[in-house]
Design a protein around this motif. Structure first.
Motif, PDB file in Angstrom:
ATOM      1  N   PRO A 178       0.823  -1.221   0.000  1.00  0.00           N
ATOM      2  CA  PRO A 178       0.000   0.000   0.000  1.00  0.00           C
ATOM      3  C   PRO A 178       0.851   1.263   0.000  1.00  0.00           C
ATOM      4  O   PRO A 178       2.036   1.241   0.372  1.00  0.00           O
ATOM      5  CB  PRO A 178      -0.806  -0.140   1.289  1.00  0.00           C
ATOM      6  CG  PRO A 178       0.017  -1.017   2.172  1.00  0.00           C
ATOM      7  CD  PRO A 178       0.722  -1.964   1.256  1.00  0.00           C
ATOM      8  N   GLU A 179       0.257   2.341  -0.412  1.00  0.00           N
ATOM      9  CA  GLU A 179       0.956   3.622  -0.451  1.00  0.00           C
ATOM     10  C   GLU A 179       1.340   4.061   0.961  1.00  0.00           C
ATOM     11  O   GLU A 179       0.579   3.917   1.908  1.00  0.00           O
ATOM     12  CB  GLU A 179       0.052   4.677  -1.094  1.00  0.00           C
ATOM     13  CG  GLU A 179       0.742   6.004  -1.343  1.00  0.00           C
ATOM     14  CD  GLU A 179      -0.156   6.993  -2.058  1.00  0.00           C
ATOM     15  OE1 GLU A 179       0.253   8.161  -2.180  1.00  0.00           O
ATOM     16  OE2 GLU A 179      -1.259   6.595  -2.477  1.00  0.00           O
ATOM     17  N   GLY A 180       2.557   4.571   1.088  1.00  0.00           N
ATOM     18  CA  GLY A 180       3.051   4.995   2.385  1.00  0.00           C
ATOM     19  C   GLY A 180       3.801   3.912   3.140  1.00  0.00           C
ATOM     20  O   GLY A 180       4.340   4.153   4.217  1.00  0.00           O
TER      21      GLY A 180
END
Length: 221
Positions: free
Chosen positions: A118-120
């Motif tokens: 996931p992003e981050g």
């Protein structure tokens, strides 16, 4: 002696060997890819593990030859004629399976796994966990490529007949699909990439087995 010599050599080049094993991951994750280790002794343990498995990988032909020479005196002449080609084929197929995992299966797996991050979140595998994952997948692919040898041995020992294997083809494909699903990440691509070679090798073993079974009556005459 072959194992010991390769272990000593591999230990001094363990870092270079590990960097080669990283290529399937770094090609997908990019130059910013990083790995970590959390225990002070972990990298040293990884070096030993790399040297150990690399030594087995390189010394395997010598080890297999010694095993064959040990059992050969107890074999009949016709069994010796078949055992040696099967041994050579088994060793070659094992290496082909490992190469398939390195060049095809692992890049596809890492492409899927990195795409699910996931992003981050930054993906930074542990060096020992990464090595174990690569070794397990290489071993699984190497053993999977032994499929035709297993088929030929079963036919030669009379456990099954070519007609039975042909009749059971559907069940065999289902079992192969289940094994491929268990050995690969939960994405269809990796599963198919392992399943198709296993099925084709099964068919190849069945084809060669048919020829050997047909040739037996002629040899007896």
């Amino acid at each position: 002696l072959a194992f010991l010599a390769m272990f000593i050599l591999a230990f001094f080049f363990a870092k270079d060997i590990y960097n080669i094993l990283l290529i399937p991951y770094t090609q997908v994750a990019g130059p910013e890819a990083r790995l970590i280790y959390t225990a002070p002794q972990e990298y040293f343990i990884v070096q030993i593990k790399v040297a150990f498995f690399f030594a087995i990988f390189c010394a395997f032909p010598v080890i297999a030859t010694q095993i064959y020479r040990f059992v050969a005196p107890g074999l009949y002449r016709n069994e010796k004629r078949l055992a040696l080609p099967l041994l050579v084929a088994a060793v070659l197929l094992f290496y082909v399976g490992i190469a398939f995992a390195y060049f095809v299966l692992l890049p596809a797996m890492f492409a899927f796994l990195t795409a699910t991050v996931p992003e981050g979140v930054t993906m930074m595998p542990d060096i020992n966990a990464y090595l174990s994952f690569v070794l397990v997948m290489g071993l699984a692919a190497g053993l999977a490529f032994e499929m035709p040898i297993a088929v030929l041995v079963a036919l030669m020992l009379g456990w099954v007949t070519p007609a039975q294997l042909s009749e059971w083809r559907g069940y065999v494909i289902v079992v192969i699909a289940i094994l491929a699903a268990l050995l690969t990440p939960p994405d269809g691509l990796s599963m198919v990439l392992l399943m198709i070679p296993m099925w084709l090798l099964y068919e190849a073993g069945l084809l060669v087995g048919r020829l050997l079974v047909r040739a037996k009556p002629t040899e007896a005459v």
